[in-house]
Design a protein around this motif. Structure first.
Motif: not given
Length: 751
Positions: A333, A336, A340-341, A388-389, A392, A407, A411-413
């Motif tokens: 990401d 952050t 990533n996903r 968000l940072r 993290t 991330r 706003d999902e982790f």
């Protein structure tokens, strides 16, 4: 007398051999004879003379034999010379020709009379004469042979000739003349020139290309470096020539630092083209590290024997760095720096594989920040990004080094807890929850408390797939939110809450399919005017556009079945656009020339999408529909969520001519306060107040108050859920302008 007789005999003898003596010899012989004083002496002299004459005779005979041998040798020499294909000539130091063979005459196309005694200079091309003279001047007794190449003029043609020039000496070592043996080398010169041009072209090409090129002999010793190779290796051709390649070309693996085999050496040994292994780094003579990519190949002669090798390599430091950046960007990401996903799913897949093969146990946490939207809406996206940072960094401090934080979007982790039981994972999840609860985000003197909802699921041999694991964790997270937020929810087998959330996820997929396959359909329900002030004279019928979905069995599915899933997975703006496109596309067929109003429901995601206004303007232009015929409905909840954005959106579309209705009014606790800030045309009173208005005096009072305030503000009112005549009579008495419900008309398909 005797003396005279003797003398006469001598003269006769001398005369007899006169042909063998010259006049000089006779003049020397006779005076000698005349000097004898007496006959005795004459006899002695006679005998001596006879002996001398005999010696002279023998000498003359030998001379005759030598002369004959010389002539025979000359004939044989001429025969040999004339049979030669080479041009042969002799000339004096001043250049005068004294001898030439037939090949010489034929080559120059001259007759013997033209050549003998003439200088050879005119036959040499003028541009070469000075150079030839300088070479000839080098001939000496110590260096009697000089080889010269020069051009000669043959009529109007210029030919190249190669000469072997030699000094000729007699037996006493005295210089006699020059002898030249030559042959035509014009074809050779043309080939040489062609080869030179090709070599020059090759040299220029090698020096101008962007790749480094070097060649070696069959033993791997350097023979040539082009400028790029010199620059990368940081050495000159002179210093490198003759060295083994490995002495100036050290290569290692960029990660392991292990030495990599010399590609030229491998190519020569295996007699094939060799490509350098990836991730190779060149360490040059200045100890600089350069990422390179290359290939090496053997060089063969005509017989197929290996006579050397060639290697082409290039500096790919920037490319490799760019590739690393792309690879990093593809798996991380940008905001952050977390996975990533896509990368997270790959790691989960790997963990699932280990769980199935090695019976390992892992866990996965799905995290969703609470109240993140408040920060975004209040302070803007810059503040949201900074939050968000900081979150993290906070989460990374609480997980183990072997765990993976990612991330997943917005706003999902996600956290993959490697080799972790569900009990251990719950402790870690609660630790994450606690640290976020204690965290305070400060932005421009504003302080925000941020919560987090966590869904937890185990990964073991019973886990089905990556999609199943993440879906289950996501559903568990959403359940944690529904249960009051800021908590951890552990997914269990046959968990009813989780199953409901999973059903929503499945609906998300079905909605996407419905949009692609056009499974949605439109219905309309009339909205009847029930007061004289309800509409202007130029207004026609009034309808609300309703959305339905047909499943695979063609059965109708009501909106409340799939709308929550569409809202949860951010698909509502796509549904809104489908409704508008479909209505506008069928406008002429459905509406015709009538002046009617069609009310279209809009979601909060469409209102917050800056691109929606451009989409809507494009649709109005494409289908030539009057904006005055369109009324957009937004719910009170959506309007209150972002009041300034909603007000700006309404005003922009009203300037185009569109109308607006505030739907579900009365549900909010501060409805009237917000109503002053929203310039709507219609107010749709929530059906929960209308349904029991006849029997419930509180509902009746609330509706009466809404109607009165709307009238004061100049806003027309619409009552929903008008199911029967009693309700219709009551709302008419209260002064409501419009009625909608099954007591007025049931919904029907559009068109």
């Amino acid at each position: 007398m005797a003396y005279k007789h003797w003398l006469s005999s001598c003269i006769k003898a001398i005369t007899a051999f006169g042909s063998l003596y010259t006049d000089i010899e006779l003049r020397e012989l006779i005076p000698k004879a005349l000097t004898f004083p007496s006959y005795g002496r004459l006899l002695v002299a006679n005998r001596e003379l006879e002996r001398e004459i005999s010696d002279v005779h023998n000498e003359i005979r030998l001379l005759k034999q030598a002369e004959i041998a010389s002539k025979q040798s000359e004939i044989r020499y001429r025969a040999i010379v004339e049979d030669q294909a080479e041009v042969i000539a002799r000339y004096l130091p001043d250049g005068t020709l004294t001898f030439f063979n037939q090949a010489f005459a034929l080559y120059y196309g001259r007759s013997p009379e033209e050549l003998i005694g003439s200088p050879d200079q005119p036959m040499i091309l003028e541009a070469d004469r000075q150079r030839v003279a300088e070479f000839v001047a080098l001939i000496s007794a110590d260096h009697p042979v000089v080889i010269i190449e020069n051009r000669v003029l043959l009529g109007d043609r210029v030919r190249w000739t190669k000469w072997h020039n030699r000094m000729i000496f007699d037996e006493q070592g005295c210089f006699l003349e020059f002898q030249s043996v030559g042959y035509d080398i014009t074809d050779f010169k043309q080939i040489e020139e062609t080869l030179f041009q090709e070599k020059e072209l090759a040299q220029v090409t090698l020096q101008s290309i962007g790749d480094a090129v070097l060649t070696t002999d069959a033993f791997g010793k350097i023979q040539y470096l082009n400028p790029v190779a010199k620059s990368l290796l940081q050495c000159s051709e002179a210093s490198a020539e003759g060295l083994l390649l490995e002495e100036v070309f050290g290569i290692v693996h960029e990660t392991t630092r292990e030495k990599v085999q010399n590609p030229i050496e491998q190519a020569l040994q295996e007699n094939r083209t060799v490509n350098l292994a990836k991730h190779t780094v060149l360490i040059n003579q200045n100890n600089q590290e350069i990422a390179i990519q290359d290939s090496a190949a053997p060089i063969h002669n005509r017989e197929g024997q290996i006579i050397g090798g060639v290697m082409v390599f290039r500096d790919v430091t920037q490319n490799r760095e760019f590739s690393r950046q792309l690879s990093w960007q593809a798996t991380h990401d940008a905001l952050t720096g977390l996975a990533n996903r896509q990368e997270f799913e790959r790691q989960v897949k790997q963990a699932l594989g280990l769980a199935c093969s090695d019976y390992q146990v892992h866990a996965l946490c799905y995290l969703d920040l609470d109240h993140f939207k408040i920060v975004n809406d209040t302070c803007g996206h810059v503040a949201g990004d900074e939050l968000l940072r900081q979150i993290t960094v906070l989460l990374q401090e609480k997980i183990r080094k072997t765990d993976i934080l990612a991330r997943l979007g917005g706003d999902e982790f996600g956290v993959l807890l490697s080799k972790c039981t569900l009990e251990q994972a719950l402790l870690i999840a609660n630790d994450l929850l606690s640290c976020v609860q204690k965290f305070r985000f400060v932005w421009q003197e504003q302080v925000f408390s941020i919560g987090i909802s966590i869904g937890l699921v185990g990964i073991d041999t019973h886990s089905e797939s990556v999609a199943e694991i993440i879906s289950t964790a996501d559903a568990a997270c959403y359940t944690a939110k529904n249960w009051g937020r800021n908590r951890v929810y552990v997914a269990q087998t046959n968990d009813q809450e989780r199953l409901q959330q999973r059903e929503k996820m499945q609906w998300a997929s079905r909605i996407s399919q419905a949009l692609e396959n056009d499974w949605f359909c439109l219905y309309v329900q009339p909205i009847a005017a029930i007061t004289s002030t309800a509409q202007n004279a130029d207004d026609g019928d009034y309808y609300e556009v309703l959305l339905r979905l047909r499943d695979k069995q063609r059965n109708l599915v009501l909106p409340m079945t799939f709308i929550p899933a569409a809202e949860r997975y951010d698909l509502m703006h796509l549904i809104d656009q489908w409704v508008i496109r479909t209505l506008f596309r069928n406008w002429t067929k459905v509406v015709g020339d009538k002046q009617s109003i069609y009310a279209i429901n809009l979601s909060g995601s469409s209102i917050n999408d800056d691109r929606f206004f451009d989409f809507l303007y494009q649709q109005f232009t494409l289908y030539s529909i009057s904006p005055h015929c369109i009324c957009f409905e937004i719910t009170e909840t959506v309007a209150i969520a972002n009041l300034s954005k909603a007000r700006q959106f309404i005003q922009s579309l009203q300037r185009m001519g569109c109308r607006f209705a505030l739907d579900d009014f009365g549900v909010g606790m501060s409805s009237f306060a917000y109503l002053k800030s929203l310039p709507v045309d219609y107010l749709k009173i929530d059906g929960s107040f209308i349904r029991n208005i006849v029997k419930n005096p509180v509902d009746n009072a609330i509706v009466a108050a809404i109607t009165h305030i709307s009238s004061v503000m100049g806003i027309q009112t619409i009552a929903e859920f008008v199911e029967n005549d009693a309700i219709l009579e009551r709302i008419t008495a209260l002064g409501i302008d419009y009625a909608q419900g099954y007591g007025i008309a049931a919904p029907r398909p559009l068109g």
